[in-house]
Design a protein around this motif. Structure first.
Motif, PDB file in Angstrom:
ATOM      1  N   ALA A  46       2.686  13.787  -0.552  1.00 24.18           N
ATOM      2  CA  ALA A  46       1.291  13.426   0.298  1.00 24.18           C
ATOM      3  C   ALA A  46       1.719  12.108   1.220  1.00 24.18           C
ATOM      4  CB  ALA A  46       0.162  12.943  -0.628  1.00 24.18           C
ATOM      5  N   ALA A  47       2.295  11.186   0.650  1.00 26.97           N
ATOM      6  CA  ALA A  47       2.901  10.006   1.537  1.00 26.97           C
ATOM      7  C   ALA A  47       3.617  10.181   2.504  1.00 26.97           C
ATOM      8  CB  ALA A  47       3.549   8.982   0.499  1.00 26.97           C
ATOM      9  N   ARG A  48       4.506  11.333   2.357  1.00 30.90           N
ATOM     10  CA  ARG A  48       5.248  11.682   3.585  1.00 30.90           C
ATOM     11  C   ARG A  48       4.622  12.090   4.594  1.00 30.90           C
ATOM     12  NH1 ARG A  48       9.213  13.225  -0.550  1.00 30.90           N
ATOM     13  NH2 ARG A  48      11.192  12.013  -0.195  1.00 30.90           N
ATOM     14  N   MET A  49       3.551  12.994   4.104  1.00 33.16           N
ATOM     15  CA  MET A  49       2.580  13.800   5.296  1.00 33.16           C
ATOM     16  C   MET A  49       1.984  12.783   6.232  1.00 33.16           C
ATOM     17  SD  MET A  49       1.312  17.067   2.874  1.00 33.16           S
ATOM     18  CE  MET A  49       0.194  17.617   3.996  1.00 33.16           C
ATOM     19  N   LEU A  50       1.730  11.635   5.355  1.00 32.20           N
ATOM     20  CA  LEU A  50       0.762  10.763   5.927  1.00 32.20           C
ATOM     21  C   LEU A  50       1.892   9.650   7.079  1.00 32.20           C
ATOM     22  CD1 LEU A  50      -1.188   9.169   3.104  1.00 32.20           C
ATOM     23  CD2 LEU A  50      -2.197  10.588   5.261  1.00 32.20           C
ATOM     24  N   GLY A  51       2.951  10.274   7.084  1.00 27.14           N
ATOM     25  CA  GLY A  51       4.053   9.353   7.848  1.00 27.14           C
ATOM     26  C   GLY A  51       4.663   8.199   7.422  1.00 27.14           C
ATOM     27  N   ARG A  84       0.848  -1.296  -0.028  1.00 28.41           N
ATOM     28  CA  ARG A  84       0.007  -0.101   0.153  1.00 28.41           C
ATOM     29  C   ARG A  84       1.033   1.175  -0.013  1.00 28.41           C
ATOM     30  NH1 ARG A  84      -2.852  -3.372   3.480  1.00 28.41           N
ATOM     31  NH2 ARG A  84      -2.075  -2.482   5.399  1.00 28.41           N
ATOM     32  N   TYR A  85       1.977   1.004   0.733  1.00 26.90           N
ATOM     33  CA  TYR A  85       2.808   2.450   0.660  1.00 26.90           C
ATOM     34  C   TYR A  85       3.690   2.528  -0.755  1.00 26.90           C
ATOM     35  CZ  TYR A  85       2.473   1.696   5.936  1.00 26.90           C
ATOM     36  OH  TYR A  85       2.344   1.626   7.276  1.00 26.90           O
ATOM     37  N   MET A  86       3.821   1.520  -1.185  1.00 26.08           N
ATOM     38  CA  MET A  86       4.411   1.644  -2.761  1.00 26.08           C
ATOM     39  C   MET A  86       3.423   2.178  -3.581  1.00 26.08           C
ATOM     40  SD  MET A  86       5.952  -2.301  -3.150  1.00 26.08           S
ATOM     41  CE  MET A  86       5.988  -2.074  -4.876  1.00 26.08           C
ATOM     42  N   TYR A  87       2.290   1.887  -3.551  1.00 23.58           N
ATOM     43  CA  TYR A  87       1.200   2.890  -4.342  1.00 23.58           C
ATOM     44  C   TYR A  87       1.125   4.286  -4.007  1.00 23.58           C
ATOM     45  CZ  TYR A  87      -0.006  -1.780  -6.801  1.00 23.58           C
ATOM     46  OH  TYR A  87       0.092  -2.805  -7.519  1.00 23.58           O
ATOM     47  N   ALA A  88       1.080   4.160  -2.738  1.00 30.41           N
ATOM     48  CA  ALA A  88       0.863   5.726  -2.306  1.00 30.41           C
ATOM     49  C   ALA A  88       2.137   6.855  -2.589  1.00 30.41           C
ATOM     50  CB  ALA A  88       0.771   5.704  -0.673  1.00 30.41           C
ATOM     51  N   ILE A  89       3.296   6.141  -2.539  1.00 28.64           N
ATOM     52  CA  ILE A  89       4.482   6.770  -2.835  1.00 28.64           C
ATOM     53  C   ILE A  89       4.320   7.072  -4.374  1.00 28.64           C
ATOM     54  CG2 ILE A  89       6.817   6.816  -3.147  1.00 28.64           C
ATOM     55  CD1 ILE A  89       6.938   4.940  -0.529  1.00 28.64           C
ATOM     56  N   ASN A 111      11.711   7.064   1.886  1.00 32.51           N
ATOM     57  CA  ASN A 111      13.220   6.695   1.585  1.00 32.51           C
ATOM     58  C   ASN A 111      13.365   5.272   1.753  1.00 32.51           C
ATOM     59  OD1 ASN A 111      13.577   9.127   0.360  1.00 32.51           O
ATOM     60  ND2 ASN A 111      15.000  10.014   1.928  1.00 32.51           N
ATOM     61  N   ARG A 112      12.704   4.796   3.108  1.00 33.78           N
ATOM     62  CA  ARG A 112      13.235   3.448   3.235  1.00 33.78           C
ATOM     63  C   ARG A 112      12.468   2.332   2.347  1.00 33.78           C
ATOM     64  NH1 ARG A 112      11.846   1.489   9.425  1.00 33.78           N
ATOM     65  NH2 ARG A 112      13.642   2.748   9.880  1.00 33.78           N
ATOM     66  N   ILE A 113      11.074   2.773   1.945  1.00 27.30           N
ATOM     67  CA  ILE A 113      10.432   2.052   1.257  1.00 27.30           C
ATOM     68  C   ILE A 113      11.379   1.876  -0.118  1.00 27.30           C
ATOM     69  CG2 ILE A 113       8.251   1.605  -0.245  1.00 27.30           C
ATOM     70  CD1 ILE A 113       8.033   1.086   2.802  1.00 27.30           C
ATOM     71  N   ARG A 114      11.610   2.964  -0.500  1.00 27.22           N
ATOM     72  CA  ARG A 114      12.528   3.101  -1.844  1.00 27.22           C
ATOM     73  C   ARG A 114      13.720   2.221  -1.566  1.00 27.22           C
ATOM     74  NH1 ARG A 114      12.101   9.519  -2.911  1.00 27.22           N
ATOM     75  NH2 ARG A 114      10.243   9.705  -4.363  1.00 27.22           N
TER      76      ARG A 114
END
Length: 330
Positions: free
Chosen positions: A209-214, A198-203, A218-221
């Motif tokens: 916006a993904a950063r604002m959601l916490g 889910r984080y991948m799609y959000a990024i 960079n870790r996911i990347r």
């Protein structure tokens, strides 16, 4: 009259479903190409030819899964082919020249691929460069390292104990294809059933916006770049097992084909859209078309032309479907 009206309403909704679902569209295209291939060549639907297609698809398929994951993030890595080639060469050198156990050599090659992918991810996040630009340079670095280590000469004498990984069959199915299916199932689980997916799609949709959601973007990347590098190394090791030698040219054909397959399968280069399964469908389409070209004795130089045309058509269909969705939503 009511029946006609309902039938008319059913048609647009069916068309809408096809256009809205990239997987449905690419699957229908794959099915149509498969059926046409069966009709135009009596040699296509033979067990030998199916095995050839499946074995060839496995290597590009594994690379496509890796590239699809990065594209969902909104990234691209043009050095994955050379990571696969370098990892394959290192595994061959460890087995043949250093006398390391073949299975330990394979594990070390996978770790190397993971570390090289991690290095790419670190440079992308640390320098703030677009991954496409950075990995063009890294492809040159890794490709140069292959030539330095091998001096352009293949490493022969790969132990026969691992040949089955590239050449063997299990229940009539090529082993590399089975490995690809296992990798695909794991990738689908990660992207569809876990928070990381889910984080991948959000990024990919909106990194800010993904950063604002916490979300730790960079870790996911870094994780996805590392996994993509490891999958590339896996493809490289399997190719060494298939050839029985560690060729310096391994991975050269794995640069554009996985990107083309992912685009055909509905994975957007802008990020946030698509699935590794769609990428595999796209890779299968390219594999079947290239196989038909070979069966008809057409020059292999035309394969690049055909692949290019397929990509253009896929991008055009993607653009048309997005326009249809926007118009339909209004």
């Amino acid at each position: 009259m009511s029946t006609e009206a309902s039938a008319q309403t059913a048609r647009p909704s069916f068309l809408s479903a096809i256009l809205r679902n990239p997987l449905a569209g690419v699957f229908i295209a794959l099915l149509a190409i498969f059926v046409i291939s069966c009709l135009i060549s009596p040699y296509f639907l033979t067990s030998y030819n199916m095995s050839v297609i499946a074995r060839g698809l496995a290597f590009v398929g594994i690379m496509t899964i890796a590239q699809s994951a990065l594209m969902i993030l909104g990234e691209l890595d043009l050095s994955l082919g050379t990571i696969g080639g370098l990892s394959g060469v290192i595994s061959g050198m460890l087995m043949v020249q250093a006398g390391v156990d073949p299975w330990i050599s394979i594990v070390l090659a996978l770790v190397l691929g993971l570390l090289l992918g991690l290095l790419n991810g670190f440079l992308v996040t640390a320098l703030g460069l677009h991954s496409l630009v950075l990995t063009i340079g890294m492809a040159g670095v890794y490709g140069g390292a292959i030539l330095v280590l091998t001096k352009g000469v293949a490493i022969t004498g790969i132990p026969a104990s691992i040949h089955f990984l590239g050449r063997g069959d299990a229940f009539g199915v090529p082993v590399p294809f089975i490995v690809m299916v296992v990798v695909l199932l794991i990738a689908l689980f990660l992207t569809l059933k876990t928070p990381m997916g889910r984080y991948m799609y959000a990024i990919g949709n909106n990194a800010a916006a993904a950063r604002m959601l916490g979300i730790r973007v960079n870790r996911i990347r870094l994780m996805i770049f590392a996994l993509a590098g490891m999958l590339s190394a896996l493809a490289g090791v399997l190719m060494v097992a298939r050839l029985g030698t560690a060729q310096p040219s391994i991975g050269q054909a794995w640069v554009l084909a996985p990107i083309a397959a992912a685009v055909i399968g509905g994975v957007a280069t802008t990020g946030g859209v698509g699935s590794p399964l769609g990428g595999i469908f796209g890779a299968a389409i390219i594999a079947i078309i290239e196989n038909i070209i070979v069966l008809f004795g057409v020059s292999p130089y035309w394969q690049g032309v055909v692949s290019g045309v397929i990509v253009v058509l896929a991008i055009s269909f993607d653009a048309l479907s997005r326009r249809y969705i926007r118009r339909d939503s209004h």
